[in-house]
Design a protein around this motif. Structure first.
Motif, PDB file in Angstrom:
ATOM      1  N   TRP A 243      -4.171 -22.160  45.370  1.00  0.00           N
ATOM      2  CA  TRP A 243      -3.997 -20.894  44.693  1.00  0.00           C
ATOM      3  C   TRP A 243      -4.234 -20.973  43.091  1.00  0.00           C
ATOM      4  N   ALA A 244      -3.466 -21.649  42.575  1.00  0.00           N
ATOM      5  CA  ALA A 244      -3.651 -21.534  41.232  1.00  0.00           C
ATOM      6  C   ALA A 244      -5.120 -21.958  40.537  1.00  0.00           C
ATOM      7  N   THR A 245      -5.747 -22.821  41.327  1.00  0.00           N
ATOM      8  CA  THR A 245      -7.005 -23.174  40.978  1.00  0.00           C
ATOM      9  C   THR A 245      -8.198 -21.964  41.132  1.00  0.00           C
ATOM     10  N   VAL A 246      -8.074 -21.458  42.258  1.00  0.00           N
ATOM     11  CA  VAL A 246      -8.804 -20.393  42.612  1.00  0.00           C
ATOM     12  C   VAL A 246      -8.635 -19.159  41.561  1.00  0.00           C
ATOM     13  N   VAL A 247      -7.468 -18.912  41.092  1.00  0.00           N
ATOM     14  CA  VAL A 247      -7.394 -17.691  40.060  1.00  0.00           C
ATOM     15  C   VAL A 247      -8.112 -18.067  39.014  1.00  0.00           C
ATOM     16  N   ALA A 248      -7.718 -19.442  38.348  1.00  0.00           N
ATOM     17  CA  ALA A 248      -8.335 -19.745  37.251  1.00  0.00           C
ATOM     18  C   ALA A 248     -10.071 -19.890  37.221  1.00  0.00           C
ATOM     19  N   ALA A 249     -10.480 -20.496  38.625  1.00  0.00           N
ATOM     20  CA  ALA A 249     -12.140 -20.224  38.572  1.00  0.00           C
ATOM     21  C   ALA A 249     -12.379 -19.005  38.757  1.00  0.00           C
ATOM     22  N   GLU A 250     -11.817 -17.888  39.055  1.00  0.00           N
ATOM     23  CA  GLU A 250     -12.274 -16.566  39.159  1.00  0.00           C
ATOM     24  C   GLU A 250     -12.104 -15.927  37.935  1.00  0.00           C
ATOM     25  N   LEU A 251     -11.123 -16.478  37.097  1.00  0.00           N
ATOM     26  CA  LEU A 251     -11.052 -16.116  35.610  1.00  0.00           C
ATOM     27  C   LEU A 251     -12.518 -16.267  34.926  1.00  0.00           C
ATOM     28  N   ILE A 252     -13.053 -17.380  35.247  1.00  0.00           N
ATOM     29  CA  ILE A 252     -14.105 -17.828  34.343  1.00  0.00           C
ATOM     30  C   ILE A 252     -15.280 -17.087  34.991  1.00  0.00           C
ATOM     31  N   ALA A 253     -15.560 -17.232  36.331  1.00  0.00           N
ATOM     32  CA  ALA A 253     -17.106 -16.857  36.756  1.00  0.00           C
ATOM     33  C   ALA A 253     -16.768 -16.288  38.116  1.00  0.00           C
ATOM     34  N   ALA A 254     -16.570 -14.979  38.204  1.00  0.00           N
ATOM     35  CA  ALA A 254     -16.701 -14.463  39.835  1.00  0.00           C
ATOM     36  C   ALA A 254     -17.000 -13.002  39.354  1.00  0.00           C
ATOM     37  N   GLN A 255     -17.448 -12.350  40.551  1.00  0.00           N
ATOM     38  CA  GLN A 255     -17.850 -10.981  40.409  1.00  0.00           C
ATOM     39  C   GLN A 255     -16.757 -10.370  41.361  1.00  0.00           C
ATOM     40  N   GLU A 256     -15.744 -10.730  41.948  1.00  0.00           N
ATOM     41  CA  GLU A 256     -15.041 -10.437  42.950  1.00  0.00           C
ATOM     42  C   GLU A 256     -13.789 -11.136  43.134  1.00  0.00           C
ATOM     43  N   GLY A 257     -12.587 -10.719  43.499  1.00  0.00           N
ATOM     44  CA  GLY A 257     -11.584 -11.740  43.663  1.00  0.00           C
ATOM     45  C   GLY A 257     -10.300 -11.239  43.006  1.00  0.00           C
ATOM     46  N   LEU A 258      -9.132 -11.592  43.469  1.00  0.00           N
ATOM     47  CA  LEU A 258      -8.094 -11.403  42.551  1.00  0.00           C
ATOM     48  C   LEU A 258      -7.750 -11.850  41.163  1.00  0.00           C
ATOM     49  N   GLY A 259      -8.446 -13.254  41.059  1.00  0.00           N
ATOM     50  CA  GLY A 259      -8.363 -13.457  39.653  1.00  0.00           C
ATOM     51  C   GLY A 259      -9.268 -12.801  38.756  1.00  0.00           C
ATOM     52  N   PHE A 260     -10.499 -12.243  39.328  1.00  0.00           N
ATOM     53  CA  PHE A 260     -11.636 -11.497  38.545  1.00  0.00           C
ATOM     54  C   PHE A 260     -10.961 -10.141  38.315  1.00  0.00           C
ATOM     55  N   ARG A 261     -10.334  -9.658  39.250  1.00  0.00           N
ATOM     56  CA  ARG A 261      -9.556  -8.252  39.006  1.00  0.00           C
ATOM     57  C   ARG A 261      -8.527  -8.313  37.779  1.00  0.00           C
ATOM     58  N   MET A 262      -7.872  -9.486  37.719  1.00  0.00           N
ATOM     59  CA  MET A 262      -6.872  -9.508  36.791  1.00  0.00           C
ATOM     60  C   MET A 262      -7.486  -9.433  35.396  1.00  0.00           C
ATOM     61  N   GLN A 263      -8.575 -10.366  35.308  1.00  0.00           N
ATOM     62  CA  GLN A 263      -9.239 -10.478  34.232  1.00  0.00           C
ATOM     63  C   GLN A 263     -10.012  -9.209  33.851  1.00  0.00           C
ATOM     64  N   ASN A 264     -10.415  -8.660  34.586  1.00  0.00           N
ATOM     65  CA  ASN A 264     -11.150  -7.338  34.339  1.00  0.00           C
ATOM     66  C   ASN A 264      -9.887  -6.029  33.958  1.00  0.00           C
ATOM     67  N   ALA A 265      -8.833  -6.361  34.557  1.00  0.00           N
ATOM     68  CA  ALA A 265      -7.858  -5.316  34.060  1.00  0.00           C
ATOM     69  C   ALA A 265      -7.190  -5.531  32.808  1.00  0.00           C
ATOM     70  N   GLN A 266      -7.282  -6.852  32.446  1.00  0.00           N
ATOM     71  CA  GLN A 266      -6.713  -7.365  31.157  1.00  0.00           C
ATOM     72  C   GLN A 266      -7.360  -6.594  29.799  1.00  0.00           C
ATOM     73  N   LEU A 267      -8.825  -6.445  29.989  1.00  0.00           N
ATOM     74  CA  LEU A 267      -9.672  -5.706  29.033  1.00  0.00           C
ATOM     75  C   LEU A 267      -9.336  -4.301  28.834  1.00  0.00           C
ATOM     76  N   TYR A 268      -8.629  -3.583  29.705  1.00  0.00           N
ATOM     77  CA  TYR A 268      -8.242  -2.184  29.625  1.00  0.00           C
ATOM     78  C   TYR A 268      -6.851  -2.222  29.544  1.00  0.00           C
ATOM     79  N   TYR A 269      -6.257  -3.339  29.578  1.00  0.00           N
ATOM     80  CA  TYR A 269      -4.700  -3.220  29.390  1.00  0.00           C
ATOM     81  C   TYR A 269      -3.819  -2.487  30.578  1.00  0.00           C
ATOM     82  N   ASP A 270      -4.613  -2.691  31.728  1.00  0.00           N
ATOM     83  CA  ASP A 270      -4.038  -2.100  32.939  1.00  0.00           C
ATOM     84  C   ASP A 270      -3.230  -2.889  33.751  1.00  0.00           C
ATOM     85  N   LEU A 271      -2.106  -2.995  33.355  1.00  0.00           N
ATOM     86  CA  LEU A 271      -0.920  -3.710  33.773  1.00  0.00           C
ATOM     87  C   LEU A 271      -0.533  -3.432  35.226  1.00  0.00           C
TER      88      LEU A 271
END
Length: 267
Positions: free
Chosen positions: A204-232
């Motif tokens: 689980w730790a690894t998939v979140v990190a992988a999605e933070l770097i290169a993904a178009q969907e996923g929970l990690g990707f959603r967190m990375q995208n929300a960070q840009l808008y400060y969407d806590l």
């Protein structure tokens, strides 16, 4: 006869406390969860810059209604299950081979220990460069994380099998296959399942990190995208979803451990 009658009439041990003992951990678990939510709510009320539980719940309802939460959860869960299943399957096979055959251990153990010192997260950029930005590199790094966590535990389980049990089986005429299936595998099962639980957390730790770097969907990707808008609230929804999924999968492994190792003394 009178003595026998008195013995028969003696009250039997009350089995009542057993259900209470079984339910006690569930009550404590529920109390712990409620306490955690209370602390979280209090911190938000005191001005800490985190969203309150009702705000996070409302965002979760919104994400569930438009399908975002389901799509992201399915994407992350699919990657974790694929990488975890492949990694643990190979880890069990390799761990048994390393523990049972010394030449295999001598050949493989240096490489296993070498890659264990390299965090799977550090391999993500290399995997993306070599394999592209599709699903393969994400599943590969999850596979690697689960494999490295489980293989050592399996190896330890095999090498710590009581030699007396193996020798007794040989004296009774059992061959290597019988000893392996009837003695080594059952004795190693607790170690394997512990390794799988550790590997699940790494996955689980690894998939979140992988999605933070290169993904178009996923929970990690959603967190990375929300960070840009400060969407806590969105970040909290993704974090809680990951935690709930990880906890549920861990409980399933724990249940399997109890079923498969019921012959062991429990504390």
């Amino acid at each position: 006869m009178a003595v026998l009658s008195e013995r028969d009439a003696a009250p039997k041990a009350d089995p009542g406390p057993a259900p209470r003992r079984r339910s006690a951990p569930l009550v404590l678990n529920a109390a712990s969860i409620l306490l955690g939510i209370g602390v979280w709510w209090s911190l938000a009320a005191l001005g800490v810059k985190i969203p309150a539980p009702p705000e996070v719940a409302a965002r979760a309802v919104e994400m569930a209604a438009d399908g975002t939460l389901l799509d992201d959860t399915a994407a992350s869960l699919g990657r974790v299950l694929a990488g975890f299943a492949l990694g643990t399957a190979l880890a069990v096979v390799m761990g048994f081979l390393m523990g049972w055959y010394r030449p295999v251990r001598a050949l493989a153990e240096p490489w296993v220990q070498f890659f264990r010192t390299i965090p799977p997260l550090a391999i993500i950029p290399l995997a993306i460069v070599l394999m592209g930005i599709g699903e393969v590199p994400k599943i590969f790094v999850i596979f690697l994380a689960a494999f490295l966590a489980c293989v050592i535990s399996t190896l330890q389980g095999v090498v710590t099998v009581d030699p007396t049990l193996i020798n007794a089986a040989r004296v009774l005429g059992a061959g290597d296959a019988t000893i392996f299936g009837k003695v080594v595998v059952p004795a190693s099962a607790p170690f394997i399942l512990v390794g799988m639980r550790v590997g699940l957390g790494s996955a689980w730790a690894t998939v979140v990190a992988a999605e933070l770097i290169a993904a178009q969907e996923g929970l990690g990707f959603r967190m990375q995208n929300a960070q840009l808008y400060y969407d806590l609230p969105t970040i909290f929804v993704s974090l809680i979803t990951i935690g709930v999924l990880g906890l549920a999968m861990d409980r399933l492994l724990l249940l399997a451990e109890r079923k498969l190792t019921g012959w062991q003394e429990q504390r």
